[in-house]
Scaffold this motif. Structure first.
Motif, PDB file in Angstrom:
ATOM      1  N   UNK B  46       0.863  -1.190   0.000  1.00  0.00           N
ATOM      2  CA  UNK B  46       0.000   0.000   0.000  1.00  0.00           C
ATOM      3  C   UNK B  46       0.896   1.236   0.000  1.00  0.00           C
ATOM      4  N   UNK B  47       0.345   2.327  -0.526  1.00  0.00           N
ATOM      5  CA  UNK B  47       1.116   3.565  -0.598  1.00  0.00           C
ATOM      6  C   UNK B  47       0.878   4.378   0.664  1.00  0.00           C
ATOM      7  N   UNK B  48       1.964   4.774   1.312  1.00  0.00           N
ATOM      8  CA  UNK B  48       1.836   5.552   2.547  1.00  0.00           C
ATOM      9  C   UNK B  48       1.149   6.890   2.266  1.00  0.00           C
ATOM     10  N   UNK B  54      -5.062   9.643   7.454  1.00  0.00           N
ATOM     11  CA  UNK B  54      -5.893   8.895   8.414  1.00  0.00           C
ATOM     12  C   UNK B  54      -6.345   7.556   7.836  1.00  0.00           C
ATOM     13  N   UNK B  55      -6.837   7.576   6.605  1.00  0.00           N
ATOM     14  CA  UNK B  55      -7.301   6.343   5.961  1.00  0.00           C
ATOM     15  C   UNK B  55      -6.151   5.359   5.802  1.00  0.00           C
ATOM     16  N   UNK B  56      -5.003   5.878   5.391  1.00  0.00           N
ATOM     17  CA  UNK B  56      -3.848   5.035   5.150  1.00  0.00           C
ATOM     18  C   UNK B  56      -3.388   4.364   6.453  1.00  0.00           C
ATOM     19  N   UNK B  57      -3.400   5.128   7.544  1.00  0.00           N
ATOM     20  CA  UNK B  57      -3.035   4.612   8.852  1.00  0.00           C
ATOM     21  C   UNK B  57      -3.999   3.499   9.301  1.00  0.00           C
ATOM     22  N   UNK B  58      -5.269   3.732   9.064  1.00  0.00           N
ATOM     23  CA  UNK B  58      -6.317   2.770   9.414  1.00  0.00           C
ATOM     24  C   UNK B  58      -6.113   1.458   8.652  1.00  0.00           C
ATOM     25  N   UNK B  59      -5.882   1.577   7.345  1.00  0.00           N
ATOM     26  CA  UNK B  59      -5.685   0.393   6.506  1.00  0.00           C
ATOM     27  C   UNK B  59      -4.462  -0.397   6.971  1.00  0.00           C
ATOM     28  N   UNK B  69       0.866 -11.049   5.584  1.00  0.00           N
ATOM     29  CA  UNK B  69       1.969 -11.580   6.376  1.00  0.00           C
ATOM     30  C   UNK B  69       3.139 -10.608   6.440  1.00  0.00           C
ATOM     31  N   UNK B  70       3.326  -9.884   5.353  1.00  0.00           N
ATOM     32  CA  UNK B  70       4.386  -8.862   5.271  1.00  0.00           C
ATOM     33  C   UNK B  70       3.754  -7.638   4.631  1.00  0.00           C
ATOM     34  N   UNK B  71       4.119  -6.444   5.108  1.00  0.00           N
ATOM     35  CA  UNK B  71       3.567  -5.227   4.508  1.00  0.00           C
ATOM     36  C   UNK B  71       4.672  -4.459   3.797  1.00  0.00           C
ATOM     37  N   UNK B  72       4.404  -4.164   2.530  1.00  0.00           N
ATOM     38  CA  UNK B  72       5.271  -3.253   1.792  1.00  0.00           C
ATOM     39  C   UNK B  72       4.582  -1.906   1.813  1.00  0.00           C
ATOM     40  N   UNK B  73       5.318  -0.910   2.289  1.00  0.00           N
ATOM     41  CA  UNK B  73       4.742   0.421   2.373  1.00  0.00           C
ATOM     42  C   UNK B  73       5.458   1.326   1.372  1.00  0.00           C
ATOM     43  N   UNK B  93      -1.873  11.102  -5.065  1.00  0.00           N
ATOM     44  CA  UNK B  93      -2.890  11.384  -4.050  1.00  0.00           C
ATOM     45  C   UNK B  93      -2.222  11.634  -2.692  1.00  0.00           C
ATOM     46  N   UNK B  94      -1.256  10.781  -2.372  1.00  0.00           N
ATOM     47  CA  UNK B  94      -0.582  10.913  -1.078  1.00  0.00           C
ATOM     48  C   UNK B  94       0.175  12.240  -0.985  1.00  0.00           C
TER      49      UNK B  94
END
Lengths: 441, 289
Positions: B46-48, B54-59, B69-73, B93-94
């Motif tokens: 996901x794109x930081x 706020x939405x990005x933090x929630x996701x 299992x692993x998050x790529x930010x 957008x970010x």
């Protein structure tokens, strides 16, 4: 002056002109000795492409492209020392491009400013109307040599796109040109020319829809079509070996200039002036003089003024960073995001500059000044009225600086300006600014 | 000429920096646990800061429970030359909502307060890091709880110094291996790599719409496994459960990016989490039966 100069690579693989009259003694400057050898290393073919030189250049690209770019470097280093390749290049330069281009004494501009003698290197008289074809031809021949059937290119003002579309037609290769949607709007005649020549034009809407975004999109195409595609970068930037390769193909400008002025005046110029976006015409003019006591000035686009923040002056208003495969000066914000460039001339509207210019700037070997949109427009008018030559908006930045420098110098000084392209493509913009009454009616 | 040689970097010197991979890291522990389960990892990109902080933090906070299992930010960059349209737009957008490198690290710090197990890997381009200062960035990333870095435009030819510093701080440098990478180039790439290897499935940008993913990998995964003990993740073009399952049978991890980013843009956090659950289920069932 009417024949193509003999340009064979020397023992280091550099193109050296057979200079009529030889080198005048005493004009070599110790400070600049062997300067030309320093930037891209000493000898070709040693895989030096990925090295940073004086902190600039390099090959910062996605892994998918790394092996391919290595192949291009190897192919280029073989081609540059292959007499058959050079012969074919020289033949097409002479018969197709129309080289050598004249070095023209601008008598009335000189009179007008009342100081140094102003010469114009007439790259506008090349086939397709700009210096861009020097490089497009060289790279297209290399692509053909490598068996690539499809050429891609980015273009800003459209002159590089037209040059690539032209040589693609001539060599029977496919051609796709990426162009920012903003630029397509302001350079319509060139868009139509490219289509007529058989090229496919892909409008780029991402980012700011100008030259840098067109380059991003061309890189995306390349990464997708690695197998059959050759990316012809139009300026002395991008991943190694492009800055070196483009410089070498453009070096014919300075090689001819050197020989022509020696023939006409028996001396080298005192000052060279060229506009700088990515910097290919400037590098082409400068290269043959790097080891001589000749002053070199690159002219960046100050847009609406350096203090306005709306400009394209990477050296005068930027800082080092990494974009499009090389480390060089960039327009960027505090977070390392690339800032929009602004210039009335689409060809200078780029937020970076070739890495060798970054080095020439840092070392002080060349100096870089900036000229605003308004000043460039003023130079267009002057050059038209006094010399009967319609210069491109890009080249007019260099012309303006030549005028202000010439006025401060004595008549025994000589300035050579690279008139990198003709202004027909800019007629819309020029008319709107210089003759607004024509637009109203 | 001295100035020149002192500043040159060569592949030769850089391959000598190889040290043994960090075995006691979140990445190593996660892959070890998955090996016991005989299941491939789901790596979600996901794109930081997309579409807003706020939405990005929630996701980000809810991805692990949905099966990541692993998050790529993604670290947004103005000129993402190796990314397709979906991730380009996410970055724009970010950035439009004021995302910066500092805020991205703050997101990870925030995430770590609640989750100390799920590895987080940052992916992006070099310029923002250089602008921040490599040392400063690496230090801050390690302190925030970042586990690794995927740097698209940093080939091993230029990567030695950064890799050495990252390793000292316990940050994995995840190498990208492309279909065009010749076997002879692998040692240089792997010498600077740890965490896992990211095998790009197709020549192209992120989000390519291709279906012949298994065929595209062919023997190359075997060659990778032969040369490296690291887990191999496959990404670029995994868009749905079926493709994810196909990849999960032959690779150690499946990376899903553009499809997830698109789903987030279309249907918000709930939609993105639904897709994540589906992908996780497909991967879970992939090696059974």
């Amino acid at each position: 002056m009417n024949s193509t100069l003999k340009t064979l690579p020397d023992e280091n693989g550099f193109f050296v002109p057979a200079v009529p009259g030889g080198h005048p003694s005493g004009r070599r400057c110790r400070d600049v000795k062997n300067f030309s050898r320093k930037f891209f290393g000493g000898s070709p073919g040693d895989g030096h492409g990925t090295q940073l030189n004086q902190g600039y250049g390099g090959r910062y690209v996605a892994e998918t492209l790394m092996p391919l770019i290595g192949e291009i470097e190897a192919a280029y280093d073989a081609a540059r020392v292959d007499p058959a390749f050079q012969e074919r290049l020289n033949e097409l330069r002479r018969d197709y491009v129309g080289r050598a281009t004249p070095l023209y004494f601008a008598e009335r501009l000189t009179e007008h400013f009342g100081g140094a003698q102003i010469y114009l290197k007439r790259e506008d008289l090349n086939h397709t109307g700009a210096h861009k074809i020097n490089n497009a031809l060289g790279q297209a021949l290399l692509a053909q040599r490598m068996g690539r059937q499809r050429l891609i290119a980015e273009t800003g003002a459209g002159m590089h796109g037209v040059a690539v579309a032209t040589v693609a037609a001539r060599l029977g290769l496919g051609c796709v040109v990426y162009m920012g949607a903003t630029d397509i709007e302001r350079q319509q005649p060139n868009v139509q020319r490219m289509r007529l020549l058989g090229a496919e034009i892909v409008p780029v809407h991402s980012g700011t829809a100008t030259l840098k975004d067109a380059m991003n999109e061309a890189l995306r195409d390349w990464v997708t079509n690695v197998d059959d595609t050759f990316y012809i970068i139009g300026t002395v930037a991008g991943p190694a070996p492009y800055p070196r390769m483009v410089r070498d193909f453009q070096a014919v400008i300075g090689i001819e200039t050197r020989a022509q002025l020696l023939t006409a005046r028996g001396r080298l110029p005192d000052t060279l002036i060229a506009c700088v976006g990515g910097g290919s015409n400037a590098m082409g003019l400068f290269h043959a003089f790097l080891d001589d006591a000749v002053v070199m000035v690159g002219v960046e686009a100050a847009g609406e003024g350096l203090e306005s923040g709306r400009h394209a002056a990477s050296l005068n208003g930027g800082s080092p960073g990494i974009l499009h495969g090389n480390r060089t000066y960039l327009l960027q914000d505090d977070d390392g995001q690339i800032r929009d460039a602004h210039s009335i001339s689409a060809g200078l509207d780029y937020p970076g500059i070739g890495p060798e210019h970054a080095h020439l700037h840092d070392s002080g070997r060349a100096s870089y000044v900036a000229v605003t949109d308004d000043e460039a427009l003023e130079a267009v008018g002057l050059c038209c009225r006094l010399e009967g030559i319609l210069p491109a908006l890009e080249s007019s930045h260099a012309l303006h600086h030549a005028g202000r420098l010439a006025a401060r110098q004595e008549a025994d000084q000589t300035i050579v300006v690279c008139l990198s392209g003709r202004g027909d493509k800019d007629m819309d913009t020029i008319t709107r600014h210089l003759m607004p009454e024509e637009v109203e009616s | 000429m001295n100035a020149l040689s002192s500043k040159t970097e060569t592949l030769k010197t850089e391959t000598q920096n190889h040290v043994s991979p960090n075995t006691d890291s979140r990445l190593a522990r996660r892959f070890a646990a998955l090996r016991v389960e005989d299941r491939a990892a789901l790596v979600t990109y996901v794109m930081a800061g997309d579409p807003d902080p706020a939405t990005s933090r929630d996701l980000l906070a809810r991805l692990p429970a949905a099966g990541a299992d692993v998050i790529e930010l993604g670290m947004p960059f103005s000129d993402p030359m190796a990314d397709g349209v979906a991730i380009q737009r996410a970055g724009q957008r970010a950035l439009a909502k004021g995302q910066t490198l500092a805020r991205t690290l703050e997101m990870v710090r925030d995430f770590r307060r609640r989750d100390d197990d799920t590895p987080v890997v940052l992916m992006g381009y070099l310029n923002p890091l250089q602008r921040c200062g490599e040392d400063r960035f690496l230090q801050a990333a390690a302190e925030a709880g970042v586990d690794g870095l995927i740097l698209v435009d940093l080939p091993p030819e230029h990567g030695a110094a950064l890799t050495a510093k990252a390793r000292d701080l316990g940050l994995a440098r995840i190498p990208l291996v492309a279909p065009t990478t010749p076997p002879g180039r692998l040692p240089a790439l792997l010498a600077q790599g740890d965490g896992f290897v990211y095998r790009i499935a197709f020549n192209g940008v992120t989000g390519s719409r291709r279906s012949d993913i298994a065929a595209s990998l062919g023997e190359s995964l075997i060659e990778l496994k032969r040369q490296s003990p690291l887990p191999v993740a496959v990404g670029f073009g995994v868009r749905d459960g079926d493709t994810a399952a196909t990849v999960a049978r032959i690779a150690d991890a499946v990376v899903v990016g553009s499809a997830l980013v698109e789903r987030l843009a279309e249907t918000g956090v709930e939609g993105a989490l639904t897709l994540t659950r589906k992908l996780a289920e497909s991967i879970q069932g992939a090696r059974r039966g």
